[in-house]
Write a protein that holds these residues in place. Structure first.
Motif, PDB file in Angstrom:
ATOM      1  N   ASP A   1      93.623  28.897  72.321  1.00 40.00           N
ATOM      2  CA  ASP A   1      92.873  28.779  71.069  1.00 40.00           C
ATOM      3  C   ASP A   1      91.453  29.309  71.221  1.00 40.00           C
ATOM      4  N   ALA A   2      90.934  29.259  72.463  1.00 37.27           N
ATOM      5  CA  ALA A   2      89.611  29.827  72.754  1.00 37.27           C
ATOM      6  C   ALA A   2      89.482  29.992  74.263  1.00 37.27           C
ATOM      7  N   LEU A   3      88.635  30.937  74.667  1.00 39.62           N
ATOM      8  CA  LEU A   3      88.289  31.116  76.073  1.00 39.62           C
ATOM      9  C   LEU A   3      86.817  30.745  76.234  1.00 39.62           C
ATOM     10  N   LEU A   4      86.544  29.873  77.191  1.00 36.76           N
ATOM     11  CA  LEU A   4      85.204  29.345  77.389  1.00 36.76           C
ATOM     12  C   LEU A   4      84.623  29.854  78.703  1.00 36.76           C
ATOM     13  N   GLY A   5      83.296  30.082  78.702  1.00 37.56           N
ATOM     14  CA  GLY A   5      82.636  30.560  79.912  1.00 37.56           C
ATOM     15  C   GLY A   5      82.479  29.489  80.966  1.00 37.56           C
TER      16      GLY A   5
ATOM     17  N   LEU B   1      92.613  25.444  75.699  1.00 41.72           N
ATOM     18  CA  LEU B   1      91.409  26.199  76.029  1.00 41.72           C
ATOM     19  C   LEU B   1      91.468  26.792  77.433  1.00 41.72           C
ATOM     20  N   GLY B   2      91.086  28.051  77.552  1.00 48.79           N
ATOM     21  CA  GLY B   2      90.984  28.705  78.850  1.00 48.79           C
ATOM     22  C   GLY B   2      89.545  28.699  79.333  1.00 48.79           C
ATOM     23  N   VAL B   3      89.362  28.520  80.641  1.00 50.51           N
ATOM     24  CA  VAL B   3      88.031  28.537  81.253  1.00 50.51           C
ATOM     25  C   VAL B   3      87.956  29.766  82.157  1.00 50.51           C
ATOM     26  N   THR B   4      86.942  30.603  81.939  1.00 48.48           N
ATOM     27  CA  THR B   4      86.926  31.918  82.591  1.00 48.48           C
ATOM     28  C   THR B   4      86.017  32.020  83.817  1.00 48.48           C
ATOM     29  N   ASN B   5      85.415  30.898  84.251  1.00 49.29           N
ATOM     30  CA  ASN B   5      84.581  30.955  85.450  1.00 49.29           C
ATOM     31  C   ASN B   5      85.275  30.319  86.651  1.00 49.29           C
ATOM     32  N   GLY B   6      86.619  30.194  86.565  1.00 46.93           N
ATOM     33  CA  GLY B   6      87.390  29.649  87.685  1.00 46.93           C
ATOM     34  C   GLY B   6      88.068  30.758  88.458  1.00 46.93           C
ATOM     35  N   THR B   7      89.379  30.661  88.598  1.00 48.25           N
ATOM     36  CA  THR B   7      90.111  31.646  89.410  1.00 48.25           C
ATOM     37  C   THR B   7      90.513  32.881  88.618  1.00 48.25           C
ATOM     38  N   HIS B   8      90.449  32.818  87.271  1.00 44.30           N
ATOM     39  CA  HIS B   8      90.859  33.945  86.438  1.00 44.30           C
ATOM     40  C   HIS B   8      89.750  34.339  85.463  1.00 44.30           C
ATOM     41  N   THR B   9      89.640  35.630  85.227  1.00 45.50           N
ATOM     42  CA  THR B   9      88.628  36.172  84.327  1.00 45.50           C
ATOM     43  C   THR B   9      89.140  36.171  82.885  1.00 45.50           C
TER      44      THR B   9
END
Length: 245
Positions: A225-229, A207-215
């Motif tokens: 598998d998914a990108l999370l806010g 899982l990717g988290v998009t509120n860290g260092t990368h959009t």
């Protein structure tokens, strides 16, 4: 698979569980420029999450040439300056968990799922950060805890043969916590190298988290598998697994 069959959630630190307003990037850039590395902000951002000494090797090999005799001495110099800058930053500045992090920790504890934190940092800085957050309390000399500690394991990049995107830290977390099936593991992070390591390990969900260092735009092209806010959206992911089964 029920939520109870997920045994371990592996999370990155800076940008994923620890709030990072590009401080690590800024510390790295400061050390790079002080020691003569010619790299753009975009190039520096692109390597966040990787072991930092390895990144200095990449930059110096690119700048001087793969076989230049001065590469290793320049790497040592840059890395020493980076460590000094980074340690000073974390010793003197406040450290906060990311939005939703503590809620996720609480949910995982309630459901008997272990938490391991992995990081491109080396152990000394990792412990400074964990100590400030109160997450170091109760961990043993191997940085392994139990069901009563906030996290159950901490692995830094200097404690494995290869840092990200190699899967070594994920595999070490599994060994330390007695998890034998990688399909009972979820990996989450905010950088391409976090996602690369999850893919290499073959985890159940990466899982990717998009509120860290990368959009979202910066992570969309990397294996996931998914990108999370935000990190607490993992709770909903686990609830959906529970409903399906």
């Amino acid at each position: 698979m029920s939520v109870h069959q997920i045994e371990l959630v592996i999370l990155d630190m800076a940008g994923t569980t620890v709030t990072d307003q590009h401080e690590v990037e800024a510390c790295f850039a400061k050390a790079a420029r002080q020691t003569g590395i010619e790299a753009t902000d975009e190039e520096i951002l692109a390597v966040q999450g990787l072991a930092k000494r390895f990144v200095f090797q990449l930059f110096w090999r690119k700048q001087l040439g793969e076989t230049h005799p001065d590469v290793e001495s320049r790497v040592d110099e840059s890395y020493a300056v980076f460590k000094e800058v980074l340690e000073k930053h974390y010793r003197t500045q406040p450290v906060y968990p990311t939005v939703g992090c503590l809620e996720l920790f609480g949910y995982l504890k309630k459901n008997g799922i272990k938490v391991a934190l992995t990081t491109g940092f080396y152990r000394e800085v990792t412990d400074i950060i964990l100590g400030k957050l109160g997450w170091l309390e109760g961990l043993d000399a191997q940085r392994v805890g139990n069901e009563s500690t906030v996290i159950q394991a901490s692995i830094s990049s200097d404690e494995v043969p290869q840092g990200r995107p190699a899967p070594d830290m994920i595999y070490k977390a599994m060994r330390l916590l007695g998890v034998t099936d990688v399909k009972r593991v979820i990996n989450a992070g905010d950088t391409p190298s976090d996602l690369g390591s999850g893919k290499a390990a073959g985890v159940y969900l990466n899982l990717g988290v998009t509120n860290g260092t990368h959009t979202t735009e910066q992570l969309i092209g990397h294996p996931h598998d998914a990108l999370l806010g935000s990190i607490d959206e993992i709770i909903q992911v686990l609830e959906e697994i529970k409903v399906k089964n």
